[in-house]
Design an enzyme around this catalytic site. Structure first.
Site, PDB file in Angstrom:
ATOM      1  N   GLY A 248       0.723  -1.121  -0.099  1.00  0.00           N
ATOM      2  CA  GLY A 248      -0.065   0.041  -0.034  1.00  0.00           C
ATOM      3  C   GLY A 248       0.678   1.189   0.025  1.00  0.00           C
ATOM      4  N   ARG A 286       2.825  -1.567  -6.192  1.00  0.00           N
ATOM      5  CA  ARG A 286       2.966  -0.020  -6.611  1.00  0.00           C
ATOM      6  C   ARG A 286       4.335   0.526  -6.405  1.00  0.00           C
ATOM      7  NH1 ARG A 286      -1.493   3.123  -7.366  1.00  0.00           N
ATOM      8  NH2 ARG A 286      -2.638   1.864  -6.030  1.00  0.00           N
ATOM      9  N   TYR A 327     -10.677   5.070 -11.042  1.00  0.00           N
ATOM     10  CA  TYR A 327     -10.432   5.817  -9.732  1.00  0.00           C
ATOM     11  C   TYR A 327     -10.343   7.521  -9.910  1.00  0.00           C
ATOM     12  CZ  TYR A 327      -8.653   1.155  -9.208  1.00  0.00           C
ATOM     13  OH  TYR A 327      -8.434  -0.271  -9.188  1.00  0.00           O
ATOM     14  N   CYS A 354     -15.581   3.964 -26.875  1.00  0.00           N
ATOM     15  CA  CYS A 354     -16.944   4.446 -27.102  1.00  0.00           C
ATOM     16  C   CYS A 354     -17.625   4.449 -25.532  1.00  0.00           C
ATOM     17  CB  CYS A 354     -17.713   3.925 -28.048  1.00  0.00           C
ATOM     18  SG  CYS A 354     -19.090   4.928 -28.693  1.00  0.00           S
TER      19      CYS A 354
HETATM   20  N1  LLP Z   1      -1.409  -7.078  -0.626  1.00  0.00           N
HETATM   21  C1  LLP Z   1      -2.563  -7.136  -0.730  1.00  0.00           C
HETATM   22  C2  LLP Z   1      -3.225  -8.169  -0.097  1.00  0.00           C
HETATM   23  C3  LLP Z   1      -3.223  -6.386  -1.639  1.00  0.00           C
HETATM   24  O1  LLP Z   1      -4.597  -6.654  -1.699  1.00  0.00           O
HETATM   25  C4  LLP Z   1      -2.553  -5.453  -2.297  1.00  0.00           C
HETATM   26  C5  LLP Z   1      -3.405  -4.548  -3.435  1.00  0.00           C
HETATM   27  C6  LLP Z   1      -1.330  -5.121  -2.214  1.00  0.00           C
HETATM   28  C7  LLP Z   1      -0.577  -5.869  -1.240  1.00  0.00           C
HETATM   29  C8  LLP Z   1      -0.381  -4.244  -2.849  1.00  0.00           C
HETATM   30  O2  LLP Z   1      -0.752  -2.708  -2.744  1.00  0.00           O
HETATM   31  P1  LLP Z   1       0.094  -1.854  -3.334  1.00  0.00           P
HETATM   32  O3  LLP Z   1       1.446  -1.886  -2.686  1.00  0.00           O
HETATM   33  O4  LLP Z   1       0.310  -1.820  -4.586  1.00  0.00           O
HETATM   34  O5  LLP Z   1      -0.620  -0.546  -3.294  1.00  0.00           O
HETATM   35  N2  LLP Z   1      -5.664  -1.208  -8.844  1.00  0.00           N
HETATM   36  C9  LLP Z   1      -5.775  -0.260  -7.915  1.00  0.00           C
HETATM   37  C10 LLP Z   1      -4.797  -0.772  -6.631  1.00  0.00           C
HETATM   38  C11 LLP Z   1      -5.574  -2.016  -6.199  1.00  0.00           C
HETATM   39  C12 LLP Z   1      -4.831  -2.800  -5.054  1.00  0.00           C
HETATM   40  C13 LLP Z   1      -5.303  -3.915  -4.478  1.00  0.00           C
HETATM   41  N3  LLP Z   1      -4.486  -4.651  -3.735  1.00  0.00           N
HETATM   42  C14 LLP Z   1      -4.848   1.075  -8.509  1.00  0.00           C
HETATM   43  O6  LLP Z   1      -4.454   1.009  -9.693  1.00  0.00           O
HETATM   44  O7  LLP Z   1      -4.766   2.060  -7.616  1.00  0.00           O
END
Ligand code: LLP
Length: 423
Positions: A248, A286, A327, A354
């Site tokens: 996150g 991310r 988003y 479209c």
């Molecule tokens: N661990 C778990 C259990 C997760 O559900 C997620 C993300 C992560 C790690 C990694 O999170 P990150 O470090 O990438 O923030 N499509 C959305 C993001 C969805 C994330 C879902 N889970 C976007 O483009 O912002």
């Protein structure tokens, strides 16, 4: 070439520890050449920046197990790169598990986090585990434990906890506190205790949400604090190997947004966890890949009108990069063909789909675009290609990696692929 001081392309020997790589730091000429060679829409991933981000995470969390949440970008070269940097791979589906193994991971480098898992996923992952018992399965519901037992699984199990607190850049990515994810905090200790009879319980897990910025740090800290308490509770009956506090970590999408102070987040995490007899684990996605990627697109339409702002049509849309439509996400945009030559005007940039929601940005100052110009979209490395679809029967784009020389990592999906599965 316009390379922002201290924010340019990482090289293996510059030893720098750049907290962010902004769109303006990419080499415009190199990107324009790539667009000419490979055509657009085109994703470009710089593997050296991926490596640099992995190293920055290791530096900030020297005692932690750093895992990569593959869902941000599952391309094989990316998985191979993060593995080489010593990150294990956290997978959200059987497909991601298969990709991790295809990238050369051993079982003990793979964690499968089951979210309402279809039978098929459990079958595939348990079969994998039979050959590679180092694999860990994280469960988020009591009945997933039963379904694993029914399949003969008695290996490494981790229990995902719903910490009751969430954070994130948008309500759609705020995970903690949503009933969908994890067993309720109040039941977590008993799920762990029951599981100890039949499995090797190795960890507990929680994830607050995605895109945590400085403002959300208090929520992150609270989630970690609860996990520390739970770890101490369950230590009465199980020796945990790790406490995984999720991923996150946010990245700055806006040009003037400061980067997350990662060492500060790491310190707050350790402090909130307190004394636990288990290793801290984090699983960012991310943070590893976002600023290692850009998307290139070509302007195909410029529509001026008295009533509306200049409309710039490009060949990449919500099927290429979904985040703005889904988003309202902000991504920096530059006109590579005219950045220094033309004055900026306010524009709306839209894709070829479209749908009204197929808009990359509105009221954005951009060097006056003309047909044929190439635009670069920043921070496209995470959840970019990964969320691409073929809606409107639009094949997925190609992807090139820089390593440091460019090479095609994924070819453009051919039109024929659209009908291939039909009978
Ligand atoms: N661990 C778990 C259990 C997760 O559900 C997620 C993300 C992560 C790690 C990694 O999170 P990150 O470090 O990438 O923030 N499509 C959305 C993001 C969805 C994330 C879902 N889970 C976007 O483009 O912002």
């Amino acid at each position: 070439m316009r390379t922002g001081e201290g924010e340019g392309r990482a090289t293996s020997d510059d030893g720098e520890n750049r907290p962010v790589r902004r769109l303006s730091a990419w080499d415009d000429d190199e990107l324009a050449d790539l667009a000419a060679t490979y055509e657009t829409p085109l994703y470009v991933m710089d593997l050296e920046r991926v490596r640099e981000n992995c190293r920055r995470l290791h530096e900030a969390f020297p005692d932690a197990d750093v895992r990569y949440a593959a869902k941000a970008h599952t391309g094989r070269v990316v998985l191979e790169t993060v593995r080489t940097e010593g990150l294990a791979i956290e997978c959200a589906s059987a497909g991601e598990v298969e990709r991790a193994f295809a990238a050369g991971a051993a079982g003990d480098e793979v964690q499968y986090t089951a979210v309402n898992p279809p039978d098929r996923d459990l079958d595939i992952v348990v079969r994998r585990w039979e050959n590679d018992p180092g694999l860990t399965i994280t469960v988020g519901a009591r009945d997933t434990v039963e379904r694993l037992r029914d399949r003969g699984f008695d290996g490494r199990l981790c229990v995902r906890v719903n910490p009751g607190v969430g954070a994130g850049h948008h309500e759609k990515v705020t995970t903690g506190g949503h009933a969908k994810f994890g067993v309720p905090y109040s039941e977590a200790a008993s799920v762990v205790r029951d599981a100890c009879d039949d499995f090797e319980v190795v960890g507990i897990h929680a994830h607050a949400g995605s895109g945590i910025s400085g403002d959300d740090l208090s929520a992150h800290r609270e989630v970690v604090r609860r996990m520390g308490d739970l770890a101490r509770d369950v230590s009465a009956f199980v020796d945990l190997e790790f406490v995984d506090v999720g991923g996150g970590f946010g990245v700055p999408y806006r040009e003037d947004e400061p980067p997350l102070d990662l060492p500060n987040v790491a310190e707050a995490t350790r402090e909130a966890l307190g004394d636990v007899d288990a290793q801290l684990a984090v699983e960012p996605g991310r943070y590893v890949v976002a600023d290692a990627g850009v998307l290139l697109a070509t302007v195909n339409t410029v529509k001026e009108s008295a009533e509306y702002e200049t409309l710039v049509g490009i060949d990449a849309g919500m099927t290429t990069l979904l985040r703005p439509a889904m988003y309202d996400a902000y991504h920096a945009v530059q006109n590579l063909s005219a950045e220094d030559a033309r004055d900026a005007i306010p524009v709306t940039v839209a894709g070829p789909i479209c749908e009204t929601s197929d808009v990359l940005c509105e009221h954005r100052p951009l060097a006056a675009p003309a047909r044929g110009d190439v635009l670069a979209v920043g921070n496209a490395g995470a959840y970019g290609y990964e969320m691409a679809s073929t809606y409107n029967s639009r094949p997925r784009p190609a992807e090139v990696v820089l390593d440091p020389d460019p090479r095609l990592a994924r070819r453009r999906e051919p039109l024929a692929a659209l009908t291939e599965l039909e009978r």
